[in-house]
Design a protein around this motif. Structure first.
Motif, PDB file in Angstrom:
ATOM      1  N   SER A  61       9.805  11.534   0.635  1.00 26.00           N
ATOM      2  CA  SER A  61       9.328  12.354   2.010  1.00 26.00           C
ATOM      3  C   SER A  61       9.687  11.382   2.982  1.00 26.00           C
ATOM      4  O   SER A  61      10.290  10.432   2.993  1.00 26.00           O
ATOM      5  CB  SER A  61       7.611  12.571   1.950  1.00 26.00           C
ATOM      6  N   ASP A  62       9.448  12.096   4.089  1.00 25.21           N
ATOM      7  CA  ASP A  62       9.694  11.268   5.346  1.00 25.21           C
ATOM      8  C   ASP A  62       9.211   9.742   5.532  1.00 25.21           C
ATOM      9  O   ASP A  62       9.771   8.812   5.968  1.00 25.21           O
ATOM     10  CB  ASP A  62       9.500  11.960   6.767  1.00 25.21           C
ATOM     11  N   HIS A  63       7.969   9.778   5.164  1.00 27.78           N
ATOM     12  CA  HIS A  63       7.354   8.363   5.149  1.00 27.78           C
ATOM     13  C   HIS A  63       7.796   7.337   3.938  1.00 27.78           C
ATOM     14  O   HIS A  63       7.276   6.403   3.985  1.00 27.78           O
ATOM     15  CB  HIS A  63       5.721   8.553   5.037  1.00 27.78           C
ATOM     16  N   SER A  64       8.388   7.952   2.958  1.00 24.81           N
ATOM     17  CA  SER A  64       8.613   7.069   1.743  1.00 24.81           C
ATOM     18  C   SER A  64      10.253   6.970   1.774  1.00 24.81           C
ATOM     19  O   SER A  64      10.720   6.350   0.779  1.00 24.81           O
ATOM     20  CB  SER A  64       8.207   7.637   0.245  1.00 24.81           C
ATOM     21  N   ARG A  65      10.997   7.570   2.800  1.00 30.09           N
ATOM     22  CA  ARG A  65      12.428   7.353   2.600  1.00 30.09           C
ATOM     23  C   ARG A  65      13.044   5.961   2.701  1.00 30.09           C
ATOM     24  O   ARG A  65      13.892   5.609   1.560  1.00 30.09           O
ATOM     25  CB  ARG A  65      13.001   8.164   3.824  1.00 30.09           C
ATOM     26  N   ARG A  66      12.308   5.019   3.391  1.00 36.17           N
ATOM     27  CA  ARG A  66      13.075   3.563   3.218  1.00 36.17           C
ATOM     28  C   ARG A  66      12.542   2.953   2.024  1.00 36.17           C
ATOM     29  O   ARG A  66      13.491   2.284   1.486  1.00 36.17           O
ATOM     30  CB  ARG A  66      12.392   2.922   4.641  1.00 36.17           C
ATOM     31  N   ARG A  67      11.407   3.300   1.396  1.00 34.34           N
ATOM     32  CA  ARG A  67      11.069   2.576   0.320  1.00 34.34           C
ATOM     33  C   ARG A  67      11.923   3.235  -0.993  1.00 34.34           C
ATOM     34  O   ARG A  67      12.244   2.150  -1.692  1.00 34.34           O
ATOM     35  CB  ARG A  67       9.436   2.813   0.159  1.00 34.34           C
TER      36      ARG A  67
ATOM     37  N   LEU B 216       0.916  -1.028  -0.009  1.00 32.19           N
ATOM     38  CA  LEU B 216       0.153   0.048   0.020  1.00 32.19           C
ATOM     39  C   LEU B 216       0.961   1.245  -0.048  1.00 32.19           C
ATOM     40  O   LEU B 216       1.711   1.381   0.961  1.00 32.19           O
ATOM     41  CB  LEU B 216      -0.824  -0.026   1.419  1.00 32.19           C
ATOM     42  N   MET B 217       0.659   2.117  -0.899  1.00 32.34           N
ATOM     43  CA  MET B 217       1.481   3.307  -0.889  1.00 32.34           C
ATOM     44  C   MET B 217       0.527   4.145  -0.075  1.00 32.34           C
ATOM     45  O   MET B 217      -0.460   4.901  -0.763  1.00 32.34           O
ATOM     46  CB  MET B 217       1.667   3.746  -2.509  1.00 32.34           C
ATOM     47  N   SER B 218       0.903   4.740   0.913  1.00 30.55           N
ATOM     48  CA  SER B 218       0.049   5.838   1.627  1.00 30.55           C
ATOM     49  C   SER B 218       1.033   6.571   2.646  1.00 30.55           C
ATOM     50  O   SER B 218       2.131   6.179   3.012  1.00 30.55           O
ATOM     51  CB  SER B 218      -1.013   5.174   2.418  1.00 30.55           C
ATOM     52  N   PRO B 219       0.637   7.768   2.891  1.00 35.97           N
ATOM     53  CA  PRO B 219      -0.560   8.510   2.694  1.00 35.97           C
ATOM     54  C   PRO B 219      -0.587   8.859   1.077  1.00 35.97           C
ATOM     55  O   PRO B 219       0.826   8.865   0.525  1.00 35.97           O
ATOM     56  CB  PRO B 219      -0.503   9.794   3.543  1.00 35.97           C
ATOM     57  N   VAL B 220      -1.357   9.538   0.670  1.00 38.58           N
ATOM     58  CA  VAL B 220      -1.347   9.985  -0.893  1.00 38.58           C
ATOM     59  C   VAL B 220      -0.452  11.053  -0.806  1.00 38.58           C
ATOM     60  O   VAL B 220       0.041  11.805   0.297  1.00 38.58           O
ATOM     61  CB  VAL B 220      -2.820  10.292  -1.407  1.00 38.58           C
ATOM     62  N   PRO B 221       0.169  11.454  -1.998  1.00 35.55           N
ATOM     63  CA  PRO B 221       1.064  12.628  -2.126  1.00 35.55           C
ATOM     64  C   PRO B 221       0.510  14.091  -1.630  1.00 35.55           C
ATOM     65  O   PRO B 221      -0.619  14.278  -1.950  1.00 35.55           O
ATOM     66  CB  PRO B 221       1.496  12.646  -3.534  1.00 35.55           C
ATOM     67  N   THR B 222       1.460  14.633  -1.203  1.00 33.42           N
ATOM     68  CA  THR B 222       0.838  16.310  -0.629  1.00 33.42           C
ATOM     69  C   THR B 222       0.961  17.127  -1.626  1.00 33.42           C
ATOM     70  O   THR B 222       1.698  17.119  -2.756  1.00 33.42           O
ATOM     71  CB  THR B 222       1.716  16.543   0.568  1.00 33.42           C
TER      72      THR B 222
ATOM     73  N   ILE C 107      16.771  10.727  -6.797  1.00 30.33           N
ATOM     74  CA  ILE C 107      15.862  10.765  -5.802  1.00 30.33           C
ATOM     75  C   ILE C 107      15.968  12.400  -5.261  1.00 30.33           C
ATOM     76  O   ILE C 107      16.869  12.897  -4.891  1.00 30.33           O
ATOM     77  CB  ILE C 107      16.376   9.777  -4.623  1.00 30.33           C
ATOM     78  N   ILE C 108      14.575  13.049  -5.043  1.00 30.61           N
ATOM     79  CA  ILE C 108      14.438  14.239  -4.718  1.00 30.61           C
ATOM     80  C   ILE C 108      14.167  14.392  -3.340  1.00 30.61           C
ATOM     81  O   ILE C 108      12.935  13.739  -3.125  1.00 30.61           O
ATOM     82  CB  ILE C 108      13.692  15.027  -5.736  1.00 30.61           C
TER      83      ILE C 108
END
Length: 196
Positions: free
Chosen positions: A117-123, A40-46, A142-143
């Motif tokens: 973003s912080d929530h996607s860093r590991r992925r 699951l890719m969450s949360p949605v992009p800001t 990676i931006i």
């Protein structure tokens, strides 16, 4: 006839295929298939993420569209039956448009970009780096939204090497994409300050 499995049901399975993923009923969520596991890719992009994505796509289109097609998420990149990713942006050389199918991209794009973003860093820094290298994406960017930097990775053999870390006024260039020439300051200057 078997009923279609939902994303919630497939999240518990360990051998998810592209057909199972493509056959899921729409539930308003975004998923990827990573080595046969539905994620699951969450949360949605800001909104900030979307502004960066839109601005980067505008910059790349202005300088690279004669040679490349630029796509943005959500769009499936089908690397294999058990590996389906949705990068934030990707470029495909016009000589390779045969990999663009009705359902998604069938194979490795020339460039993949993830806006981290912080929530996607590991992925983004671990899992996607391994997947993109495994399936032969020649260059990966990676931006980092927090630091306003761009990490440029180039595929050497089966692994990525960090070629450069760009910030501020440094000109972002690529041996693989001579059409690319911009800076992080140029990318970020058009993005409005958003309230917290």
């Amino acid at each position: 006839m078997n009923p279609k499995k939902t994303g919630e049901q497939l999240l518990r399975e360990s051998n998810v295929t592209y057909e199972m993923y493509a056959d899921m009923p729409e539930d308003g969520k975004r998923y990827e298939v990573a080595d046969g596991q539905l994620e699951l890719m969450s949360p949605v992009p800001t909104p900030f993420h979307q502004l960066i994505s839109n601005e980067l796509q505008l910059i790349l289109n202005s300088s690279c569209r004669n040679d490349y097609i630029i796509f943005s998420a959500p769009l499936d990149v089908i690397f294999s039956d058990r590996e389906v990713r949705q990068p934030d942006l990707l470029m495909i050389h016009r000589s390779r448009l045969s990999i663009v199918g009705k359902r998604g991209i069938n194979g490795a794009p020339d460039l993949v970009v993830e806006i981290m973003s912080d929530h996607s860093r590991r992925r983004d820094k671990l899992h996607k780096t391994k997947a993109y290298a495994k399936y032969g994406v020649p260059e990966y960017w990676i931006i980092d939204m927090t630091s306003s930097t761009l990490e440029q990775y180039s595929l050497h053999g089966a692994v990525y090497e960090l070629i450069e870390l760009y910030a501020e006024e440094e000109a972002i260039r690529s041996d693989k994409f001579p059409c690319v020439s911009f800076s992080m300051r140029q990318l970020m200057q058009e993005i409005p300050d958003l309230p917290d």
